[in-house]
Design a protein around this motif. Structure first.
Motif: not given
Lengths: 260, 76, 358
Positions: C3-8, C146-151, C167-178, C180-184
């Protein structure tokens, strides 16, 4: 020798009327002689033993004199950061709704640094039990002024007595949490006399049994002594507590469910 | 007539000699020993064992749970 | 076909948490990460999987809820942005000290202080060097999409439980807000309480007659024992450094110069590589996926090949210190960055490369 006075005819298993609960570990309590913590520990453990819920109970120890409570209670326990015990308990209870979860906290932990966690856990009505030991002082760090230190009371950081004008008022947090809709049962007790111990035990047992009802948070304050911090002998400290602490922190149930 | 006779057993090495049990006793059984235990505490003991009624008041207030209590009916 | 989704990015974190079989999420609103909590509240995962979601009274309470849940063997997490992560440091050091697995997500914004709500990478030191008091490390993952945020949600929990370490996921405001398509991925079941008891015999699940009582604490008053425990932690971090380094290389084969960048900066650098190569400058990119452990060994190898390294970070230059240590001062290492919520353009990165090395 003094122990020779034991009457061998009476000291038999069938004549036993009181013995230490089996839920204490073998470690000697690290508290000062006469400190109420030991009795409060015992009442919590007796309650858990009588309810048969050792395998279903998770306790949270605070930062303060009772930081090592987990050494003495044969219960699965976590040691929280200063004041955060209600946050830990909140999560554990929500993740294990069928378990019994309690926090055991002192006045500095619960009523100063942990005020937010205390009030919000109470206000959300978490189905947990909070045991609050109030001796009006920071015992572990050496007798500094606590949020519950009485007006005029001396401590190492109020060496001339607590001055309300500059140091603020003692916080009656138990009366405060009783105002919140999330608390189901709120009581203030003591453990300095046999009668007080019996009443405190009843309140603690009620507080644990309430978890089954899932109606909100049960909060039991134990007004206690701190002989070392107050710089008194244990019996003298208990009398000082009766004369000074109880008028400000009166004993008794503060909030009782309507149906009880 | 039957009479209640009691006795306490103090875990001497665990007793901290705080003395909280002393005023809790309705029949003035308990006193602190002149001797000290291994930790240097004047431990609690039955100074007047014959008056003990096994009420367990001392054990209830003992912060270190060092007191075990027994009682039995004695016919006189 | 998955399944593909467009997500923040923030929504991807939330959905991934549900799908990874997370037991509890404890959060507090802060821009630019509030969508994590919002998504979870709207999604009602308690109905989907039984997952607990709670809006705490503060970041401090939220991380301590994570501490409690983790100590009881549950898969628990929190998320926040920089000022909130600072507040969480108390809980994080306790969690590290008690050796508990959990996930913390930092959707970084510019600082110091309240700073800005725009993206930044100025929390590198805080994330990779411990953050709170005491000698400890987090496993730090740096997603760039965004895919890596998910994975990385699933990966972070896998590593956290493998090593009993936060464990810590070190993201930033750009990746959090943009978006992209995500494979679920498929829904993973949550662990049952029986499974937790078996898998994590250390967890506070209630003392049973077959074992001693379990204690979760970071306290040991005996300095000899405390030092021994610290050695144990350090050995664990060495093991993590040995086994878990992850990175990606782009056009490094013939590279004469190297960008080192993670997250949003690494995306900028990919465009900068195209622009630079069009000008005849052979530059490649090493993108760490794990910031702790850091890909030091590979960087040292590359230092024998390239003439210079430019670290590109949305900060005053923090990761550059690890890069310099990695290459052992054998080649010049320079930094280019923007701060306060500004994202550098690919052109300015190329200009910086030219100015510093050519």
């Amino acid at each position: 020798m003094a122990e020779n006075s034991i009457n061998k005819d009476i000291v038999k298993e069938e004549n036993l009327v009181f013995k230490k609960t089996g839920l204490f570990t073998d470690k000697p309590l690290s508290y000062c002689p006469g400190c109420g913590h030991g009795t409060a520990h015992r009442l919590v453990l007796e309650t858990i033993e009588e309810m048969g819920i050792q395998s279903e109970t998770i306790g949270i120890a605070p930062v303060g004199c009772s930081v090592l409570a987990y050494e003495f209670m044969d219960i699965d326990m976590q040691q929280a950061a200063h004041g955060r015990a209600p946050a830990l308990a909140t999560a554990i209870k929500r993740l294990y709704p069928e378990k019994f979860v309690f926090t055991y906290q002192g006045d500095g932990d619960l009523a100063a640094i942990g005020t937010a966690e205390t009030i919000h856990a109470c206000n959300r009505g978490e189905n947990i039990t909070i045991i609050f030991i109030n001796n009006g002082i920071y015992g572990m760090t050496g007798g500094q002024m606590a949020p519950t230190t009485l007006p005029g009371m001396k401590s190492s950081t109020s060496p001339y007595g607590r001055d309300i004008q500059s140091m603020g008022n003692p916080l009656k947090i138990t009366e405060l949490v009783a105002q919140l809709p999330g608390t189901y049962f709120v009581s203030r007790q003591a453990v300095h006399t046999p009668a007080a111990v019996r009443k405190a035990k009843k309140a603690i047992k009620t507080a644990f049994e309430n978890q089954k009802l899932k109606k909100g948070l049960s909060f039991v304050e134990i007004v206690s002594n701190c002989n070392s911090g107050w710089k008194m002998e244990p019996v003298q400290a208990n009398q000082w507590m009766v004369d000074n602490m109880f008028p400000f922190y009166p004993l008794g149930d503060i909030k009782v469910p309507a149906e009880q | 007539m039957a009479k209640i006779k009691g006795s306490i057993v103090v875990n001497i090495e665990r007793c901290k000699g705080c003395g909280v049990c002393v005023p809790s006793c309705p029949t003035t059984v308990i006193a602190l020993a002149d001797e000290v235990n291994g930790k240097g505490y004047h431990y609690a003991y039955m100074a007047n064992p014959e008056t003990c009624i096994g009420c367990a008041n001392c054990a209830l207030v003992c912060p270190d749970a060092v007191i075990t209590v027994y009682k039995m009916k004695v016919n006189e | 076909m998955k399944e593909l989704r467009l997500m923040k990015g923030n929504e991807a974190i939330a959905e991934a948490a549900i799908r990874a079989g997370v037991d509890g999420y404890f959060g507090y609103p802060i821009t630019p990460q509030s969508e994590v909590l919002e998504y979870l509240m709207a999604e009602q995962p308690e109905k989907r999987t039984g997952m607990v979601v709670l809006q705490a009274e503060s970041e401090v309470a939220a991380i301590n809820m994570v501490y409690g849940g983790a100590g009881a063997g549950k898969k628990v997490m929190t998320s926040s942005s920089s000022p909130g992560i600072s507040l969480k440091q108390e809980g994080i050091t306790y969690i590290a000290g008690a050796e508990l697995p959990c996930l913390i997500v930092n959707v970084v914004r510019g600082g110091p202080g309240l700073g800005t709500i725009q993206p930044a990478q100025s929390d590198y030191f805080q994330s990779t060097k411990g953050g709170g008091h005491g000698d400890y490390r987090l496993i730090v993952l740096a997603p760039a999409s965004v895919q890596e945020m998910y994975d990385f949600v699933g990966l972070a929990f896998e590593l956290a439980f493998k090593y009993r370490n936060p464990a810590l996921i070190l993201s930033d405001g750009a990746i959090g807000q943009m978006m992209e398509k995500v494979e679920i991925s498929d829904q993973k079941p949550r662990w049952t309480n029986e499974e937790i008891k078996k898998m994590f015999p250390w967890a506070t699940t209630g003392k049973t007659p077959d074992r001693p009582h379990n204690i979760i604490t970071s306290l040991d008053l005996d300095p000899n024992k405390q030092e021994k425990f610290n050695h144990k932690l350090q050995a664990k971090y060495k093991e993590i450094e040995k086994n878990e380094v992850r990175f990606e290389e782009i056009q490094t084969k013939d590279a004469e110069y190297l960008f080192v960048a993670y997250g949003t900066s690494s995306r900028i650098c990919q465009k900068s590589i195209q622009l630079a190569r069009a000008k005849g400058i052979k530059v490649g990119l090493l993108r760490p996926l794990t910031l702790f452990p850091f890909p030091s060994a590979r960087l040292f190898e590359l230092s024998k090949q390239v003439k210079g390294i430019l670290t590109v970070e949305m900060s005053a230059g923090q990761m550059i210190e690890d890069v310099k240590l990695a290459v052992r001062c054998s080649i010049p290492v320079e930094h280019y960055g923007r701060m306060g919520g500004i994202i550098p353009s690919p052109e300015e990165v190329v200009t910086a490369l030219e100015q510093k090395f050519l």
